[in-house]
Design a protein around this motif. Sequence first.
Motif, short mmCIF file in Angstrom:
data_model
loop_
_atom_site.label_atom_id
_atom_site.label_comp_id
_atom_site.label_asym_id
_atom_site.label_seq_id
_atom_site.Cartn_x
_atom_site.Cartn_y
_atom_site.Cartn_z
N TYR A 122 0.80 -1.20 0.04
CA TYR A 122 -0.08 0.08 -0.14
C TYR A 122 0.86 1.28 0.01
CZ TYR A 122 -3.26 3.55 1.58
OH TYR A 122 -4.11 4.82 1.62
N VAL A 123 0.66 2.13 -0.81
CA VAL A 123 1.22 3.46 -0.88
C VAL A 123 0.45 4.55 -0.85
CG1 VAL A 123 2.54 4.99 -2.49
CG2 VAL A 123 2.93 2.45 -2.69
N HIS A 124 0.64 5.77 0.13
CA HIS A 124 -0.16 6.64 0.28
C HIS A 124 0.61 7.83 -0.04
CE1 HIS A 124 -3.80 8.60 1.71
NE2 HIS A 124 -2.95 9.59 2.36
N HIS A 125 0.30 8.73 -0.90
CA HIS A 125 0.86 10.19 -1.18
C HIS A 125 0.49 11.00 -0.01
CE1 HIS A 125 2.94 8.38 -4.77
NE2 HIS A 125 1.55 7.96 -5.16
N LEU A 126 1.54 11.83 0.38
CA LEU A 126 0.86 12.95 1.44
C LEU A 126 0.78 14.28 0.83
CD1 LEU A 126 3.35 11.61 4.13
CD2 LEU A 126 0.97 10.87 3.59
N ASP A 127 1.09 14.42 -0.33
CA ASP A 127 0.90 15.82 -1.18
C ASP A 127 0.32 15.61 -2.44
OD1 ASP A 127 3.25 14.62 -1.77
OD2 ASP A 127 4.17 16.41 -2.37
N LEU A 128 -0.17 17.01 -3.10
CA LEU A 128 -0.45 16.81 -4.40
C LEU A 128 0.33 16.46 -5.40
CD1 LEU A 128 -3.00 19.80 -4.23
CD2 LEU A 128 -3.53 17.21 -4.03
N LYS A 151 3.17 14.39 -5.10
CA LYS A 151 3.46 13.04 -4.81
C LYS A 151 4.91 13.04 -4.72
CE LYS A 151 -0.51 11.13 -7.43
NZ LYS A 151 -0.86 10.21 -8.57
N LYS A 152 5.37 13.97 -3.76
CA LYS A 152 6.98 13.98 -3.41
C LYS A 152 7.05 13.35 -2.17
CE LYS A 152 8.41 17.81 -6.53
NZ LYS A 152 9.68 17.01 -7.22
N ASN A 153 6.09 13.36 -1.42
CA ASN A 153 6.18 12.70 0.02
C ASN A 153 5.18 11.52 0.00
OD1 ASN A 153 7.86 14.91 1.14
ND2 ASN A 153 5.86 16.15 0.79
N ALA A 154 5.48 10.62 0.45
CA ALA A 154 5.04 9.15 0.52
C ALA A 154 5.19 8.18 1.63
CB ALA A 154 4.85 8.57 -0.82
N ALA A 155 4.21 7.42 1.93
CA ALA A 155 4.51 6.35 2.84
C ALA A 155 4.03 5.36 2.40
CB ALA A 155 3.52 6.57 4.14
N VAL A 156 4.78 3.93 2.47
CA VAL A 156 4.41 2.86 1.97
C VAL A 156 4.61 1.52 2.80
CG1 VAL A 156 6.87 2.63 1.16
CG2 VAL A 156 5.28 1.43 0.04
N ALA A 157 3.88 0.65 2.60
CA ALA A 157 3.99 -0.69 3.57
C ALA A 157 3.69 -1.86 2.58
CB ALA A 157 3.12 -0.64 4.50
N GLU A 158 4.74 -2.81 2.93
CA GLU A 158 4.48 -4.35 2.23
C GLU A 158 4.76 -5.33 3.14
OE1 GLU A 158 6.59 -4.81 -2.02
OE2 GLU A 158 7.95 -6.00 -0.40
N VAL A 159 3.87 -6.31 2.71
CA VAL A 159 3.97 -7.65 3.74
C VAL A 159 3.83 -8.75 2.99
CG1 VAL A 159 1.60 -7.61 4.14
CG2 VAL A 159 3.20 -9.17 5.59
N THR A 160 4.86 -9.80 3.03
CA THR A 160 5.23 -10.86 2.08
C THR A 160 5.20 -12.12 3.20
OG1 THR A 160 6.68 -9.71 0.69
CG2 THR A 160 6.57 -11.89 0.47
N ARG A 161 4.33 -12.96 2.71
CA ARG A 161 4.29 -14.10 3.31
C ARG A 161 4.58 -15.39 2.30
NH1 ARG A 161 2.57 -16.88 7.73
NH2 ARG A 161 1.70 -18.93 7.57
N LYS A 162 5.40 -16.37 2.95
CA LYS A 162 5.93 -17.40 2.09
C LYS A 162 5.23 -18.58 2.72
CE LYS A 162 9.88 -19.58 -0.39
NZ LYS A 162 9.21 -19.23 -1.61
N PHE A 163 4.47 -19.28 2.12
CA PHE A 163 3.56 -20.50 2.67
C PHE A 163 4.55 -21.97 3.07
CE2 PHE A 163 0.41 -18.21 0.07
CZ PHE A 163 -0.46 -17.68 1.16
#
Length: 304
Positions: free
Chosen positions: A214-220, A222-234
């Motif tokens: 998931y990526v969320h841009h904090l300004d119009l 799009k120079k500031n952004a927060a990102v999260a990523e989760v990976t699961r290997k079964f």
Amino acid sequence: MSKGPGLFTDIGKKAKDLLTKDYTSDRKLTVSSYSSAGVPVATCMAALNFCLAALIFVVMVVFLMLWALTSTAVKKGGLSTGDVAALYKYKNTIIDVKLDTASIISTTLTFTDIIPSTKTIASIKLPDYNSGKLEVQYFHDHATLTTAFALNQSPVIDVSATVGTPSIAFGGEAGYDTTSGRFTKYTAGISVTKADSSASIILGDKGDSIKASYVHHLDLLKKNAAVAEVTRKFSTNENILTVGGSFAVDPLTQVKARLNNQGQLGALLQHEIIPKSVLTISGEIDTKALDKKPRFGLGVALKP
């Protein structure tokens, strides 16, 4: 090309770029220059042992056509490598030739709209004649399709497709080895894109892993952004959570950082020294093993 859902490789690309792009532990220098009306461009790089024949070939090509020339030097540990790349554009055709210190010539030909809404890419690395590859991309307002053939004695066929819109897209890809009659890979994904955010889920490794980002841009802008990523290997019950972001200190300076649940902390600083020329400094440490030596990287990209 149409403004459709994009290629399958675009699913999750924004999060991947924020977390991995420009992070390096190497020393890299890239110098780009452009010829004008057939006038050759000379690029000088120290400590690189390019073969004389390769340099003469590039100079001759630059004399004949209007080329963009890029030279890259990379030092990794005690090993130095480099390459010289020449790029030529004419109407709907792009020719990209790269010569490296291992005397390997990589050539890529890209043709746009030979057939409406398509892009054809042919590539080969010499002297390995079995490295040839042909790829055809088709773009539609609500779908894209890519087919790639490895042009060797044991051809592998890769196919990917996406359907949807620029806001929501579903897609999948598969690779098939015609010699063994087995699938080399199959992957499925979905992405949702809004004006200020984007999310994606990818089921990969033949169904053995799942990745959500998931990526969320904090300004119009799009120079500031927060990102999260989760990976699961079964197969191993392993979970990797990575968070990060980017922040514009000023119009010329960008800062990025990332941290995962395994304790790997990375940071990056990019500064535009002069217009189009960028200095990149990056580093990474293991917060769970501070006795280990941190890794640092330095990159300089100079463009006219």
